[in-house]
Design an enzyme around this catalytic site. Structure first.
Site, PDB file in Angstrom:
ATOM      1  N   LYS A 150       0.767  -1.040   0.064  1.00  0.00           N
ATOM      2  CA  LYS A 150      -0.057   0.004   0.012  1.00  0.00           C
ATOM      3  C   LYS A 150       0.785   1.198   0.042  1.00  0.00           C
ATOM      4  O   LYS A 150       1.092   1.807   1.141  1.00  0.00           O
ATOM      5  CB  LYS A 150      -1.035   0.125   1.065  1.00  0.00           C
ATOM      6  CG  LYS A 150      -2.148   1.051   1.062  1.00  0.00           C
ATOM      7  CD  LYS A 150      -3.281   0.790   2.204  1.00  0.00           C
ATOM      8  CE  LYS A 150      -4.391   1.748   2.176  1.00  0.00           C
ATOM      9  NZ  LYS A 150      -5.304   1.715   0.887  1.00  0.00           N
ATOM     10  N   GLU A 182      -9.231  -4.905  -9.703  1.00  0.00           N
ATOM     11  CA  GLU A 182      -9.943  -4.109  -8.421  1.00  0.00           C
ATOM     12  C   GLU A 182     -10.368  -2.826  -9.141  1.00  0.00           C
ATOM     13  O   GLU A 182      -9.891  -2.365 -10.068  1.00  0.00           O
ATOM     14  CB  GLU A 182      -8.981  -4.303  -7.417  1.00  0.00           C
ATOM     15  CG  GLU A 182      -7.612  -3.376  -7.461  1.00  0.00           C
ATOM     16  CD  GLU A 182      -6.612  -3.575  -6.639  1.00  0.00           C
ATOM     17  OE1 GLU A 182      -6.904  -3.799  -5.271  1.00  0.00           O
ATOM     18  OE2 GLU A 182      -5.407  -3.306  -6.740  1.00  0.00           O
TER      19      GLU A 182
END
Length: 286
Positions: A150, A182
């Protein structure tokens, strides 16, 4: 009242918080982040975010500047100082300021830069969009290959958000080799009957904290969970679709590339999973 931010051990008015121009987060996007939701003044799924933070830092060879207990104390303090009832806490850790620009990592003695700030979002769990659902478009997935970390490297997801905005929809789903990976800032799902389908964990997608909780709750609620790739065409033929993220929780998706999904309205499975998630997370909030 000025918002209070946390910077390297100090709580400061936001206009007094300064980071060096030589910080590697600014120069190299050499940093990671987490966003934790706050409901009723409490932190949602805090432990999960701490675990992922530790993993992201480890994958980049960065030290974790605090223990989980220390992080919890900092998070609680910044929520309290800003009197946040509903909203989010943003945390960013970079490799710090080595004093000049260089592609090579600095010495391990260089201290990381730690920043936290809050964003007040009254009624966060009562978003009107949950009643109407999101519309999305599909776009090529042109991000780097380690989406499981992330990082603050968010330029292409930002471009995707703008592509969606210009198309008059709510978000974009990335597509790689013909399959949905995603959303720009969320994990993607489709529903067929009693089965919830979502892409399996790998370097291709973010290992969503909300994703993990929702899939666990889905199995407990007797839904079948299948972790596999799916195409845009399969999504268009699904009974339902939804996304999950720390700030949107569980959000129905009712259209992709102009084609209605199911009835074109939020379905029962997405609504049920949102209800379960919010109920369970509120019970466990810190």
């Amino acid at each position: 009242m000025s918002r209070i931010v946390y910077l390297n051990g100090d709580y400061l008015p936001e206009n007094e918080a300064k980071v060096s121009v030589f910080d590697r987060g600014f120069l190299m996007a050499d940093g990671v982040y987490e966003v934790t939701s706050v409901l009723d003044g409490k932190l949602i799924d805090f432990a999960g975010h701490c675990i992922r933070l530790g993993r992201s830092l480890s994958e980049l060879g960065m030290k974790n500047p605090h223990s989980n207990d220390e992080w919890l104390a900092i998070f609680r303090e910044i929520v309290a100082r800003n009197a946040v009832t509903d909203g989010m806490v943003y945390l960013q850790v970079t490799r710090g300021n080595p004093g000049d620009r260089d592609f090579a990592y600095p010495s391990p003695e260089v201290e990381p830069t730690v920043v936290l700030f809050t964003q007040a979002k009254p009624g966060l769990a009562d978003s009107p969009a949950a009643k109407t659902g999101w519309k999305v478009i599909s776009i090529p997935d042109e991000r780097w290959g380690r989406r499981d970390i992330k990082t603050v490297q968010l330029l292409y997801p930002s471009m995707g958000k703008m592509m969606a905005k210009h198309a008059g929809v709510d978000d974009a789903w990335f597509v790689q080799d013909g399959f949905v990976t995603e959303g720009t800032s969320n994990n993607a799902y489709i529903v067929k009957g009693n089965k919830i389908i979502t892409r399996a964990l790998s370097h291709d997608i973010l290992h969503g904290i909300t994703r993990a909780a929702v899939l666990r709750f889905a199995k407990e609620a007797q839904f079948e969970v299948e972790e596999r790739n799916f195409t845009v065409a399969e999504a268009q033929q699904a009974d339902e679709a939804f996304i999950t993220s720390a700030s949107a929780f569980v959000m129905p998706v009712v259209e992709i590339d102009g084609a209605a999904i199911g009835s074109g309205k939020p379905g029962n499975v997405a609504a049920r999973m949102r209800e379960i998630y919010l109920d369970e997370m509120r019970k466990a909030a810190l």
